[in-house]
Design an enzyme around this catalytic site. Sequence first.
Site, PDB file in Angstrom:
ATOM      1  N   ASP A   1      -1.313   5.762  -4.977  1.00 48.24           N
ATOM      2  CA  ASP A   1      -2.028   4.553  -3.783  1.00 48.24           C
ATOM      3  C   ASP A   1      -2.368   3.595  -4.366  1.00 48.24           C
ATOM      4  OD1 ASP A   1      -4.190   5.194  -1.338  1.00 48.24           O
ATOM      5  OD2 ASP A   1      -2.944   3.546  -2.453  1.00 48.24           O
TER       6      ASP A   1
ATOM      7  N   ASP B   1       1.083  -1.246  -0.427  1.00 46.67           N
ATOM      8  CA  ASP B   1       0.297  -0.021  -0.229  1.00 46.67           C
ATOM      9  C   ASP B   1       1.096   0.995  -0.396  1.00 46.67           C
ATOM     10  OD1 ASP B   1      -2.189   1.564   2.252  1.00 46.67           O
ATOM     11  OD2 ASP B   1      -1.787   1.607   0.235  1.00 46.67           O
TER      12      ASP B   1
HETATM   13  C1  M90 Z   1     -10.784   6.702  -0.759  1.00 50.56           C
HETATM   14  S1  M90 Z   1      -9.660   5.866   0.464  1.00 50.56           S
HETATM   15  C2  M90 Z   1     -10.175   4.053   0.449  1.00 50.56           C
HETATM   16  C3  M90 Z   1      -9.349   3.236   0.245  1.00 50.56           C
HETATM   17  N1  M90 Z   1      -9.766   1.795   0.584  1.00 50.56           N
HETATM   18  C4  M90 Z   1      -9.704   0.960  -0.058  1.00 50.56           C
HETATM   19  O1  M90 Z   1     -10.019   1.746  -1.565  1.00 50.56           O
HETATM   20  C5  M90 Z   1     -10.886  -0.119   0.044  1.00 50.56           C
HETATM   21  C6  M90 Z   1      -9.907  -1.087  -0.442  1.00 50.56           C
HETATM   22  C7  M90 Z   1     -10.485  -2.274   0.090  1.00 50.56           C
HETATM   23  C8  M90 Z   1     -11.767  -3.000   0.744  1.00 50.56           C
HETATM   24  C9  M90 Z   1     -12.061  -3.827   0.993  1.00 50.56           C
HETATM   25  C10 M90 Z   1     -11.461  -5.130   0.965  1.00 50.56           C
HETATM   26  C11 M90 Z   1     -10.161  -4.487   0.440  1.00 50.56           C
HETATM   27  C12 M90 Z   1      -9.619  -3.582  -0.056  1.00 50.56           C
HETATM   28  O2  M90 Z   1     -11.696  -0.531  -1.378  1.00 50.56           O
HETATM   29  C13 M90 Z   1     -12.555   0.533  -1.078  1.00 50.56           C
HETATM   30  O3  M90 Z   1     -13.246   1.165  -0.118  1.00 50.56           O
HETATM   31  N2  M90 Z   1     -14.280   0.330  -2.305  1.00 50.56           N
HETATM   32  C14 M90 Z   1     -13.105  -0.317  -2.905  1.00 50.56           C
HETATM   33  C15 M90 Z   1     -14.840  -1.044  -3.225  1.00 50.56           C
HETATM   34  C16 M90 Z   1     -15.962  -0.444  -3.911  1.00 50.56           C
HETATM   35  N3  M90 Z   1     -17.080  -0.801  -4.443  1.00 50.56           N
HETATM   36  C17 M90 Z   1     -16.101   0.420  -2.804  1.00 50.56           C
HETATM   37  C18 M90 Z   1     -14.370   1.461  -2.882  1.00 50.56           C
HETATM   38  C19 M90 Z   1      -8.683   3.194   1.792  1.00 50.56           C
HETATM   39  O4  M90 Z   1      -8.874   3.445   3.042  1.00 50.56           O
HETATM   40  N4  M90 Z   1      -6.763   3.024   1.159  1.00 50.56           N
HETATM   41  C20 M90 Z   1      -5.923   2.729   2.591  1.00 50.56           C
HETATM   42  C21 M90 Z   1      -4.952   1.451   2.326  1.00 50.56           C
HETATM   43  C22 M90 Z   1      -6.658  -0.058   1.805  1.00 50.56           C
HETATM   44  C23 M90 Z   1      -6.917   0.406   3.710  1.00 50.56           C
HETATM   45  C24 M90 Z   1      -8.302  -1.052   4.054  1.00 50.56           C
HETATM   46  C25 M90 Z   1      -7.686  -2.197   2.881  1.00 50.56           C
HETATM   47  C26 M90 Z   1      -6.963  -2.482   2.036  1.00 50.56           C
HETATM   48  C27 M90 Z   1      -5.429  -1.601   2.473  1.00 50.56           C
HETATM   49  C28 M90 Z   1      -4.785   3.295   1.892  1.00 50.56           C
HETATM   50  O5  M90 Z   1      -4.406   3.264   0.624  1.00 50.56           O
HETATM   51  C29 M90 Z   1      -5.381   4.872   1.535  1.00 50.56           C
HETATM   52  O6  M90 Z   1      -5.661   5.614   3.053  1.00 50.56           O
HETATM   53  C30 M90 Z   1      -5.756   6.605   3.294  1.00 50.56           C
HETATM   54  C31 M90 Z   1      -6.158   7.374   2.424  1.00 50.56           C
HETATM   55  C32 M90 Z   1      -7.037   8.540   2.475  1.00 50.56           C
HETATM   56  N5  M90 Z   1      -6.424   9.386   3.848  1.00 50.56           N
HETATM   57  C33 M90 Z   1      -6.190   8.503   4.970  1.00 50.56           C
HETATM   58  C34 M90 Z   1      -6.059   7.011   4.652  1.00 50.56           C
END
Ligand code: M90
Length: 331
Positions: free
Chosen positions: A220, A36
């Site tokens: 990202d 990540d």
């Molecule tokens: C707009 S930052 C949202 C982003 N999380 C996503 O992209 C998740 C990823 C996911 C979700 C479920 C299972 C597997 C993967 O996926 C979705 O949120 N989606 C995909 C599916 C869709 N239907 C809805 C939207 C996010 O926090 N990333 C962080 C890393 C991420 C956290 C969750 C686990 C996987 C890795 C990181 O890089 C960015 O941290 C921040 C970004 C902005 N300020 C603070 C922190």
Amino acid sequence: GTGSAAAVPINADFDIAYVTPVTLGTPPQTLQLDFDSGSSDLWVFSSHLPTSQIRGQQIYAPNKSSTAKLLDGHSWSITYGDGSGSRGNVYTDNVTVGGLTVGSQAIECAQQVSSSFTTEDHIDGLVGLGFSTLNTVSPKSQLTFFDNAKSNLDSPVFTADLKYKQAGTYDFGFIDEAKYTGEITYVPVNSDPGYWTFPSSGYAVGSGNFTASSISGIADTGTSLVYLPTAIVTAYYRQVQGATNSRSYGGYVFPCASTLPTFTFGVGAARFTIPAAYLNYAPVTPGSATCFGGLQSSSGVGINIWGDVALKAAFVVFNGGNPPTIGWAAK
Ligand SMILES: CSC[C@H](NC(=O)[C@H](Cc1ccccc1)OC(=O)N1CCC(N)CC1)C(=O)N[C@@H](CC1CCCCC1)[C@@H](O)COc1ccncc1
């Protein structure tokens, strides 16, 4: 030294995230971790978690590793953009990715994870590849795997070659010429926010004119979709029959049968086109005739994010030199 490891999509139907095998400790314990570039903690499901929070994930048990050392009095706690989070204590141990080993890497062992991590059984933890200033370990923040490896790398870089519905690779320490075509366009990175923040030079919807406009965003690998300013996103969905911005689904949705335009973004003078298939992200629920877009508004996020939907349309070089830069190439 160098390293090279596979980035494997965790879901066969749509690319929500990619995991990479990482071995920890002695004898080696192998976990599938989400690399990540949007965060800077290496944390794992561990033997310190209540079993109620583990659902099929692999765990790291430091007490089974002869090289593990407790980082006494240190803890960590992280919350991601999607509201998920985890916290715990810290050990140091050997970490190997694709043949590249870092000795005494901080391994943040989860003692608590949020429900979305418990239910996502393909992700055993994360390897943060953002700037170490974002690391949450207290009282002494820790370095990322990349920062620890950097001095031993042939070149202070890692590259992401993510792919649509198939395995790609993360390489460390070298740039594999076989993975891209043409030239790599490098632009400056502002690492102050702790992310790989870079300027994009503009965009085009489908075959429309390219609109020159400087867009600051982060590269990202840990974010599935692309989040851009509302003006750009509304211009895109104006071209999609039946598209609506759904409050209930939390973003732009459209009939799965709709024809989607491509989306082109600029990096310097270079242009990268995201195929329509990448932008028809997934049905809102399995089997639904309503689909969720791979391009969404960043107004709720606070920063523009070039996530996997954009990254898999290119070969990306994260150059950790001084000053850091980011390179984009076609493939
Ligand atoms: C707009 S930052 C949202 C982003 N999380 C996503 O992209 C998740 C990823 C996911 C979700 C479920 C299972 C597997 C993967 O996926 C979705 O949120 N989606 C995909 C599916 C869709 N239907 C809805 C939207 C996010 O926090 N990333 C962080 C890393 C991420 C956290 C969750 C686990 C996987 C890795 C990181 O890089 C960015 O941290 C921040 C970004 C902005 N300020 C603070 C922190």
